[in-house]
Write an enzyme that holds these catalytic residues in place. Structure first.
Site, PDB file in Angstrom:
ATOM      1  N   GLU A 195       0.880  -1.159   0.000  1.00 50.38           N
ATOM      2  CA  GLU A 195       0.000   0.000   0.000  1.00 50.38           C
ATOM      3  C   GLU A 195       0.911   1.200   0.000  1.00 50.38           C
ATOM      4  OE1 GLU A 195      -2.268   2.784   1.770  1.00 50.38           O
ATOM      5  OE2 GLU A 195      -2.600   1.257   3.307  1.00 50.38           O
ATOM      6  N   CYS A 251      -2.478   8.475   3.840  1.00 49.31           N
ATOM      7  CA  CYS A 251      -2.322   7.889   2.510  1.00 49.31           C
ATOM      8  C   CYS A 251      -3.557   8.153   1.660  1.00 49.31           C
ATOM      9  CB  CYS A 251      -2.063   6.393   2.622  1.00 49.31           C
ATOM     10  SG  CYS A 251      -3.230   5.551   3.679  1.00 49.31           S
TER      11      CYS A 251
HETATM   12  P1  NDP Z   1       9.318   4.385   3.704  1.00 52.18           P
HETATM   13  O1  NDP Z   1       8.923   3.664   2.501  1.00 52.18           O
HETATM   14  O2  NDP Z   1      10.669   4.953   3.774  1.00 52.18           O
HETATM   15  O3  NDP Z   1       9.145   3.485   4.996  1.00 52.18           O
HETATM   16  C1  NDP Z   1       8.008   2.696   5.234  1.00 52.18           C
HETATM   17  C2  NDP Z   1       8.391   1.540   6.116  1.00 52.18           C
HETATM   18  O4  NDP Z   1       9.330   0.719   5.419  1.00 52.18           O
HETATM   19  C3  NDP Z   1       9.061   1.949   7.393  1.00 52.18           C
HETATM   20  O5  NDP Z   1       8.688   1.070   8.410  1.00 52.18           O
HETATM   21  C4  NDP Z   1      10.535   1.780   7.060  1.00 52.18           C
HETATM   22  O6  NDP Z   1      11.324   1.575   8.194  1.00 52.18           O
HETATM   23  C5  NDP Z   1      10.479   0.540   6.226  1.00 52.18           C
HETATM   24  N1  NDP Z   1      11.623   0.349   5.360  1.00 52.18           N
HETATM   25  C6  NDP Z   1      12.288   1.270   4.634  1.00 52.18           C
HETATM   26  N2  NDP Z   1      13.277   0.674   3.937  1.00 52.18           N
HETATM   27  C7  NDP Z   1      13.229  -0.639   4.238  1.00 52.18           C
HETATM   28  C8  NDP Z   1      14.000  -1.777   3.864  1.00 52.18           C
HETATM   29  N3  NDP Z   1      14.996  -1.671   3.010  1.00 52.18           N
HETATM   30  N4  NDP Z   1      13.682  -2.984   4.373  1.00 52.18           N
HETATM   31  C9  NDP Z   1      12.664  -3.126   5.239  1.00 52.18           C
HETATM   32  N5  NDP Z   1      11.903  -2.063   5.633  1.00 52.18           N
HETATM   33  C10 NDP Z   1      12.177  -0.852   5.140  1.00 52.18           C
HETATM   34  O7  NDP Z   1       8.245   5.458   3.900  1.00 52.18           O
HETATM   35  P2  NDP Z   1       8.139   6.551   5.037  1.00 52.18           P
HETATM   36  O8  NDP Z   1       7.364   5.959   6.141  1.00 52.18           O
HETATM   37  O9  NDP Z   1       9.427   7.176   5.378  1.00 52.18           O
HETATM   38  O10 NDP Z   1       7.291   7.595   4.262  1.00 52.18           O
HETATM   39  C11 NDP Z   1       7.804   8.133   3.067  1.00 52.18           C
HETATM   40  C12 NDP Z   1       6.692   8.349   2.095  1.00 52.18           C
HETATM   41  O11 NDP Z   1       5.849   7.217   1.990  1.00 52.18           O
HETATM   42  C13 NDP Z   1       5.776   9.444   2.497  1.00 52.18           C
HETATM   43  O12 NDP Z   1       6.326  10.677   2.244  1.00 52.18           O
HETATM   44  C14 NDP Z   1       4.605   9.109   1.657  1.00 52.18           C
HETATM   45  O13 NDP Z   1       4.784   9.563   0.367  1.00 52.18           O
HETATM   46  C15 NDP Z   1       4.556   7.606   1.664  1.00 52.18           C
HETATM   47  N6  NDP Z   1       3.631   7.074   2.646  1.00 52.18           N
HETATM   48  C16 NDP Z   1       2.555   6.367   2.229  1.00 52.18           C
HETATM   49  C17 NDP Z   1       1.687   5.877   3.140  1.00 52.18           C
HETATM   50  C18 NDP Z   1       0.546   5.036   2.761  1.00 52.18           C
HETATM   51  O14 NDP Z   1      -0.219   4.648   3.650  1.00 52.18           O
HETATM   52  N7  NDP Z   1       0.312   4.700   1.545  1.00 52.18           N
HETATM   53  C19 NDP Z   1       1.824   6.118   4.559  1.00 52.18           C
HETATM   54  C20 NDP Z   1       3.008   6.827   4.904  1.00 52.18           C
HETATM   55  C21 NDP Z   1       3.874   7.250   3.966  1.00 52.18           C
HETATM   56  P3  NDP Z   1      12.241   2.742   8.811  1.00 52.18           P
HETATM   57  O15 NDP Z   1      11.305   3.788   9.300  1.00 52.18           O
HETATM   58  O16 NDP Z   1      12.963   2.060   9.892  1.00 52.18           O
HETATM   59  O17 NDP Z   1      13.097   3.219   7.703  1.00 52.18           O
END
Ligand code: NDP
Length: 688
Positions: A258, A297
């Site tokens: 998502e 989101c």
């Molecule tokens: P990220 O994609 O950076 O992170 C989402 C999750 O993935 C976090 O728990 C993060 O952990 C984890 N993650 C990141 N890299 C890895 C990896 N290589 N292996 C395993 N887990 C990983 O998104 P953010 O939360 O930082 O948000 C960034 C953007 O995402 C927002 O600006 C927005 O555009 C979008 N977003 C979309 C949402 C939705 O519901 N569709 C909700 C929130 C954000 P960690 O925090 O430890 O890096």
């Protein structure tokens, strides 16, 4: 929370992590709220614990018992919700924002508890029937079953809803009998950790059903296999990276994503500035920009409006946004808090700068912006920001760039179909709203937009009073969208539970299929004893217990009497001439007479354990019954569900579905249906 917390993961049945790692800052003033831990986790142990301890413990319970645990857990968390609100504030959330996260999370547990109790069977297998005959003699049939996968679900979550995000995935996973390893986004993981501590304290979950990873997932994704599932919420970039992990591909591990989505709201061209709907549109856009500081989101990123009303929409939207008070969400009067982190603040500022290229900033983005009551510039605040994209057909930034904050872009259109084409340029969204008064426009638009949206809200004055809003995913409705939105699917009632089960087709004789599914299957062996099945208490009744009734010949007097009682004088029953010209060529009995006569044939009238008949399922009148036909019924116990419920008299009761087949003198089925009853138990219900 005066001293920073040392966060710990919950792995292998204990909290681990003692060495301070990354400092996690309050979104309000930048002070350190908590430290992630620097200790490395043993993900081999986590996966092993889930499989070896979690799976058997979860499967020692059945669907109904797990639903009862979810309900108890929801109550437990609700009673302690203020502990979570107190921490949630540091994520930048107002009380209203935290309500979505805290009570929305517990509410999702309640909803899944209730759906599980009402819709899932006892046991750990779901029969997706009905079984279908595969041979001419009825001795070979096929059907589908869903069973627990006996693996583990890894849930990787975004920063914006640290509690709801974890619980909305955990609830269906738990109901399905699958352990979860939850990994929240690090920046707000202190709130998820606090929730998991409460869950552990509750003692309500079997050990191994929930583990928590604070910080990196290390080599976890390289340890899962084909029994397991990985779900992800976050950025499209991370989703794209994770879904092609060689181990996930090599083992065909389901990956549900998502990701960010450029959701739209369309104001249809039938709405004028004098209509209630015009203000509904403006209100919805303003609310979606500012709730949770736009970090949802589902937030509306693109507001598509008729060019003729662009000025009026702009004016009213700006007036609403001007009333928003941004600041420390713990202060009275503050209506919008901060972004979750300074990183996020930088990210949103960069995205707004990209959006502003070739577009006009109408509001915000802001010189002289001062959040209320923070007394520091270390907070992660961002002013509500409205842009205008004059040529949305030419300028693609607003269709491509997501600023994950209080940011939205107005886009004008001339013809209604242009508005739909602009909506489609989001390339797949979680949700879209159409505001219109015209049912024809709604039908036209939804027929087209549903292909690229996970959910569509059609908003008008009738729906407005009860509308749950553009931005609220509901446990009972699908959440997730195609394309850019990640292509995944969450929630949506019991179908979410089915995502965590494995479907298999099963073929065999009806008797074998009945044994496998725990449900009577047409053609399977039945047991007939001298005792009427209605005389058995719930515990004593066995699937397949059956009664073949005496016969009854249908007469003209039956039809006349039934017509008199019901007032149903339809020509097919009473007009000899018209009935002759009908497909049946003669007068026939009312279908409802056949039902009623069958009840008279099979009922055991004296007081007994059958407490209530609460409905019929799958009723079909297969063949007509004419005057002189002789009918009889077979009643067979088809399915038993023990919901661990107690009646008003304190006695336990369960649900029993009975298969009824009414046949004629030639043995042909004339009517077929299931009757749903409540049947009393001999004993008190077993504790869940
Ligand atoms: P990220 O994609 O950076 O992170 C989402 C999750 O993935 C976090 O728990 C993060 O952990 C984890 N993650 C990141 N890299 C890895 C990896 N290589 N292996 C395993 N887990 C990983 O998104 P953010 O939360 O930082 O948000 C960034 C953007 O995402 C927002 O600006 C927005 O555009 C979008 N977003 C979309 C949402 C939705 O519901 N569709 C909700 C929130 C954000 P960690 O925090 O430890 O890096």
């Amino acid at each position: 929370m005066s001293q920073p917390l040392q966060l710990q993961s919950y792995v292998g049945g204990r909290f681990v992590g003692a060495r301070a790692g990354a400092a996690l800052a309050s979104a309000i003033d930048g002070r350190t709220v908590a430290f992630a831990h620097a200790d490395e986790l043993d993900f081999g142990e986590a996966v092993d614990h889930a499989r070896r301890v979690g799976v058997p413990a979860l499967l020692a319970l059945d669907f109904q018992q797990r639903a009862a645990r979810l309900k108890a857990l929801a109550k437990f968390l609700m009673e302690r919700k203020e502990q979570l609100y107190a921490i949630s504030h540091h994520t930048g959330a107002t009380r209203a924002d935290s309500w979505i996260d805290v009570e929305g999370g517990a509410g999702t547990l309640f909803a899944y508890a209730s759906m599980g109790s009402n819709e899932l069977p006892s046991g750990n297998l779901i029969h997706e029937g009905p079984a279908m005959a595969l041979g001419k003699k009825g001795q070979f049939a096929g059907t589908h079953v869903l069973v627990p996968r006996r693996g583990v679900a890894v849930h990787i979550n975004a920063f914006n809803f640290p509690i709801w995000g974890a619980l909305e995935k955990f609830a269906p996973t738990f109901l399905a009998g699958m352990p979860s390893i939850v990994k929240p986004a690090t920046s707000t993981s202190y709130l998820t950790e606090a929730m998991v501590r409460l869950v552990v304290e509750s003692g309500l979950l079997p050990e191994g059903s929930l583990q928590l990873v604070v910080g990196s997932t290390g080599d976890l994704l390289d340890r899962v296999d084909g029994r397991d599932i990985v779900t992800f919420t976050g950025s499209a970039d991370t989703a794209a990276k994770l879904r092609v992990r060689p181990n996930l591909i090599a083992n065909s591990v389901p990956f549900n994503a998502e990701a960010d989505s450029l959701n739209c709201a369309v104001l249809a061209d039938d709405v004028t500035p004098d209509d209630v709907e015009f203000d509904l549109f403006v209100k919805e856009v303003a609310r979606e920009m500012t709730a949770k500081a736009g970090q949802k989101c589902t937030a509306i990123r693109r507001a598509i409006v008729p060019r003729k009303h662009l000025a009026a929409v702009t004016e009213r939207l700006k007036a609403r946004l001007a009333k928003i008070v941004v600041g420390d969400p713990s202060l009275e009067g503050v209506t919008m808090g901060a972004l979750a982190s300074r990183d996020q603040q930088r990210d949103v500022a960069e995205r707004v700068a990209q959006l502003a290229r070739g577009n006009t900033v109408l509001f915000g983005a802001d010189a002289g912006f001062a959040p209320r009551g923070t007394g520091t510039d270390q907070g992660a605040f961002f002013a509500p920001t409205l842009l205008l994209c004059e040529r949305p057909d030419m300028n693609s930034a607003a269709h491509d760039v997501e600023a994950f904050g209080p940011v939205s872009t107005l886009m004008p259109y001339d013809e209604f179909d242009e508005a739909l084409a602009l909506a489609e340029r989001g390339r797949g969204s979680l949700v879209g709203t159409l505001v219109t008064r015209d049912p024809h426009r709604a039908a036209h638009a939804v027929g087209r937009l549903a292909a690229l949206h996970g959910r569509i809200l059609v908003l008008d004055r009738d729906a407005a009073g009860e509308s749950t809003g553009h931005g609220s995913p509901l446990p009972s409705l699908k959440h997730g969208g195609p394309g850019r939105a990640g292509g995944g699917e969450e929630l949506g009632g019991i179908r979410a539970v089915k995502h965590y089960l494995q479907r298999a087709a099963v073929q065999g004789s009806p008797t074998m299929l009945a044994a496998v599914t725990g449900e009577h299957v047409k053609g399977a062996a039945v047991h007939e004893s001298g005792v009427h099945p209605f005389r058995h208490a719930f515990e004593d009744l066995t699937v397949g217990d059956s009664l073949l009734t005496h016969r009854r010949t249908v007469t003209d007097a039956d039809i006349v009497a039934f017509g008199g009682i019901s007032g149903d004088f339809f020509y097919m029953h009473f007009d000899e001439i018209a009935a002759k010209a009908s497909p049946f060529g003669k007068r026939i009995a009312h279908g409802y007479f056949v039902l009623s006569a069958a009840a008279g044939l099979f009922v055991s009238p004296a007081e007994g354990p059958v407490l209530a008949n609460y409905g019929l399922d799958t009723l079909r009148f297969v063949k007509p019954v004419g005057i002189g036909d002789t009918i009889r019924a077979r009643l067979t116990c088809k399915r038993k569900i023990d919901r661990n419920k107690v009646g008003a008299d304190g006695r336990g009761q369960g649900v029993v579905a009975w298969d009824v087949e009414v046949t004629n003198q030639d043995g042909e089925v004339v009517a077929s249906y299931d009757i749903l009853t409540l049947v009393a138990k001999r004993t008190e219900p077993a504790a869940a």
